[in-house]
Design an enzyme around this catalytic site. Structure first.
Site, PDB file in Angstrom:
ATOM      1  N   TYR A 144       0.816  -1.217   0.000  1.00  0.00           N
ATOM      2  CA  TYR A 144       0.000   0.000   0.000  1.00  0.00           C
ATOM      3  C   TYR A 144       0.848   1.265   0.000  1.00  0.00           C
ATOM      4  O   TYR A 144       0.489   2.269  -0.612  1.00  0.00           O
ATOM      5  CB  TYR A 144      -0.901   0.041   1.243  1.00  0.00           C
ATOM      6  CG  TYR A 144      -2.226  -0.622   1.072  1.00  0.00           C
ATOM      7  CD1 TYR A 144      -2.309  -2.002   0.925  1.00  0.00           C
ATOM      8  CD2 TYR A 144      -3.399   0.113   1.066  1.00  0.00           C
ATOM      9  CE1 TYR A 144      -3.527  -2.621   0.785  1.00  0.00           C
ATOM     10  CE2 TYR A 144      -4.625  -0.504   0.922  1.00  0.00           C
ATOM     11  CZ  TYR A 144      -4.684  -1.869   0.785  1.00  0.00           C
ATOM     12  OH  TYR A 144      -5.895  -2.472   0.643  1.00  0.00           O
ATOM     13  N   LYS A 193       2.550 -15.278   3.059  1.00  0.00           N
ATOM     14  CA  LYS A 193       2.823 -16.062   1.840  1.00  0.00           C
ATOM     15  C   LYS A 193       4.330 -16.357   1.843  1.00  0.00           C
ATOM     16  O   LYS A 193       5.069 -15.984   0.928  1.00  0.00           O
ATOM     17  CB  LYS A 193       2.373 -15.248   0.603  1.00  0.00           C
ATOM     18  CG  LYS A 193       2.422 -16.013  -0.713  1.00  0.00           C
ATOM     19  CD  LYS A 193       1.353 -17.067  -0.853  1.00  0.00           C
ATOM     20  CE  LYS A 193       1.526 -17.857  -2.135  1.00  0.00           C
ATOM     21  NZ  LYS A 193       0.615 -19.011  -2.246  1.00  0.00           N
ATOM     22  N   ASP A 225      -3.464 -18.295   0.951  1.00  0.00           N
ATOM     23  CA  ASP A 225      -4.438 -18.971   0.082  1.00  0.00           C
ATOM     24  C   ASP A 225      -5.197 -20.036   0.874  1.00  0.00           C
ATOM     25  O   ASP A 225      -6.413 -20.199   0.745  1.00  0.00           O
ATOM     26  CB  ASP A 225      -3.768 -19.550  -1.182  1.00  0.00           C
ATOM     27  CG  ASP A 225      -2.458 -20.273  -0.903  1.00  0.00           C
ATOM     28  OD1 ASP A 225      -1.997 -20.282   0.259  1.00  0.00           O
ATOM     29  OD2 ASP A 225      -1.888 -20.840  -1.856  1.00  0.00           O
ATOM     30  N   ASP A 249      -6.666  -6.809   3.962  1.00  0.00           N
ATOM     31  CA  ASP A 249      -7.737  -6.152   3.213  1.00  0.00           C
ATOM     32  C   ASP A 249      -8.666  -7.210   2.610  1.00  0.00           C
ATOM     33  O   ASP A 249      -9.890  -7.143   2.744  1.00  0.00           O
ATOM     34  CB  ASP A 249      -7.123  -5.277   2.104  1.00  0.00           C
ATOM     35  CG  ASP A 249      -8.182  -4.599   1.260  1.00  0.00           C
ATOM     36  OD1 ASP A 249      -9.142  -4.066   1.838  1.00  0.00           O
ATOM     37  OD2 ASP A 249      -8.061  -4.625   0.020  1.00  0.00           O
ATOM     38  N   ASP A 253     -12.615  -8.781   4.037  1.00  0.00           N
ATOM     39  CA  ASP A 253     -13.857  -8.744   3.251  1.00  0.00           C
ATOM     40  C   ASP A 253     -14.464 -10.137   3.122  1.00  0.00           C
ATOM     41  O   ASP A 253     -15.689 -10.301   3.177  1.00  0.00           O
ATOM     42  CB  ASP A 253     -13.624  -8.140   1.857  1.00  0.00           C
ATOM     43  CG  ASP A 253     -13.837  -6.626   1.852  1.00  0.00           C
ATOM     44  OD1 ASP A 253     -13.798  -6.021   2.937  1.00  0.00           O
ATOM     45  OD2 ASP A 253     -14.054  -6.052   0.765  1.00  0.00           O
TER      46      ASP A 253
HETATM   47  C1  IPM Z   1     -10.563  -0.969   3.493  1.00  0.00           C
HETATM   48  C2  IPM Z   1     -10.704  -0.381   2.116  1.00  0.00           C
HETATM   49  C3  IPM Z   1      -9.495   0.499   1.813  1.00  0.00           C
HETATM   50  C4  IPM Z   1      -8.273  -0.389   1.876  1.00  0.00           C
HETATM   51  C5  IPM Z   1      -9.557   1.232   0.467  1.00  0.00           C
HETATM   52  C6  IPM Z   1     -10.810   2.075   0.350  1.00  0.00           C
HETATM   53  C7  IPM Z   1      -8.347   2.061   0.191  1.00  0.00           C
HETATM   54  O1  IPM Z   1     -10.851  -1.385   1.176  1.00  0.00           O
HETATM   55  O2  IPM Z   1     -10.542  -0.187   4.468  1.00  0.00           O
HETATM   56  O3  IPM Z   1     -10.475  -2.180   3.617  1.00  0.00           O
HETATM   57  O4  IPM Z   1      -7.907  -1.047   0.891  1.00  0.00           O
HETATM   58  O5  IPM Z   1      -7.638  -0.440   2.925  1.00  0.00           O
HETATM   59 MG    MG Z   2     -10.986  -3.350   2.013  1.00  0.00          MG
END
Ligand code: IPM
Ligand code: MG
Length: 358
Positions: A144, A193, A225, A249, A253
């Site tokens: 990042y 990884k 993975d 990240d 999700d």
């Molecule tokens: C999160 C989001 C952010 C990230 C984006 C919006 C830059 O996806 O907070 O997980 O990748 O960290």
């Molecule tokens: Mg995210």
């Protein structure tokens, strides 16, 4: 003692769910006499309209003069993605805030409420006694924040992104994970990884060293993975997962869909002084914004995390979490968590149910 909270509602459903969280905080303030002082500031597209900047100086100042930040969400609808207002909005707001405040530890708790079993995409037997995972994501390093380059060589277009970690960054996030595991089920899974990446080999080595400071915590390594698979297959086996920025990240999700709605999961981002920014894990949901139907739970639970981590107000934080739980157990539902035959409440009606339990 006055406790100053910067309130950055942002875009989409941000202002609606923020309103709910503020009502809850005011009720907790009344009940426990905590002297909260709220200061609102603009962020994201809402800030761009006034300042032509997603994270304006004015907002930066309010944040730096506060004791904690309650953040809503930023970003606009896909159909407006071409507008300048939305270009780079999320990264200009969120990444800039993380950088400006040195927020390096991102905590994302994922809980599946037994009462909401029916909306989880996971089968009942996989949920078992319940799912309670805490993802501890490193937030200030990795691919990042390394150099991003786009260039041309011999008529061919190239792009490179540099992933970087030093051992101190890894040790710092490792300690957050192990320390947090102490008050949970005492298990840490470190995800990397290491079969391919140099940053991951360093990561694994450093986390292993840190684990030796915490002999009471069970510790394992897992490749990312494999972890992506296991988080779906046997989610209840995980307690604390610690991982790098990029993997965190993605895995967060994946895990955030287990409870069945993105409106349920809060998050905390902390710096070395434990200054924190608290926000729902889901996005600004522009498709339902302004209709008063958004689920305020993630925002309300983010406020609870703020009380716990920034102010050390554990009992008060629990009173909020307990009130949310009671509302759910009492069959209060917003539209995203209602199943057939259940009627859905508006954001304000749901919030009233939560308030009635505080
Ligand atoms: C999160 C989001 C952010 C990230 C984006 C919006 C830059 O996806 O907070 O997980 O990748 O960290
Ligand atoms: Mg995210």
């Amino acid at each position: 003692m006055i406790r100053r909270i910067a309130v950055l509602a942002g875009d989409g459903i941000g202002p609606e769910v923020m309103d709910a969280a503020l009502k809850v905080l005011r009720r907790v303030d009344e009940r426990f006499k905590l002297s909260f002082e709220f200061k609102e500031a603009l962020i994201g597209g809402a800030a761009f309209e006034k300042y032509s900047a997603h994270f304006p100086e004015e907002t930066r100042k309010i944040c730096s003069e506060s004791d904690a930040i309650l953040f809503g969400s930023v970003g606009g609808p896909i159909s407006e993605a071409h507008l300048e207002k939305w270009r780079g909005c999320e990264s200009n707001s969120i990444l800039a805030l993380r950088k400006a405040l040195g927020l390096f530890a991102n905590l994302r708790p994922i809980k599946v409420y037994p009462e909401l079993r029916a909306i989880s995409p996971i089968k009942g037997e996989v949920i078992g006694e319940g799912i309670d995972i805490l993802i501890v994501r490193e937030l200030a390093g990795d691919i990042y924040f390394g150099e991003h380059r786009t260039f041309e060589k011999s008529g061919c277009r190239y792009a490179t992104d540099l992933a970087e970690y030093d051992e101190n960054q890894i040790a710092a996030i490792g300690r957050v994970a192990f320390e947090t595991a102490r008050s949970r089920r005492k298990k840490v899974t470190s995800v990397d990884k290491a079969n391919v990446l140099a940053t991951s080999k360093l990561w694994r080595g450093v986390i292993k060293e840190i684990s030796q400071e915490f002999s009471e915590i069970e510790y394992e390594d897992m490749l990312v993975d494999n972890c992506a698979m296991q988080i779906i297959r046997r989610p209840s086996d995980f307690d604390v997962i610690v991982t790098s920025n990029m993997f965190g990240d993605i895995l967060s999700d994946a895990a955030a869909v287990l409870p069945g709605s993105l409106g349920l999961t809060p998050s905390a981002s902390l710096n070395a002084e434990r200054f924190g920014l608290y926000e729902p894990s889901g996005g600004s949901a522009p498709d339902i914004a302004g209709r008063g139907v958004a689920n305020p739970i993630a925002q309300i639970l983010s406020a609870a995390l703020l009380l716990r981590f920034s102010f050390g107000l554990e009992k008060e934080a629990l009173s909020i979490e307990d009130a949310v739980y009671r509302a759910i157990a009492g069959s209060a539902r917003t539209v995203d968590i209602a199943v057939e035959g259940e009627s859905a409440l508006s954001t304000a009606e749901f919030t009233d149910k939560v308030l009635s339990h505080i």
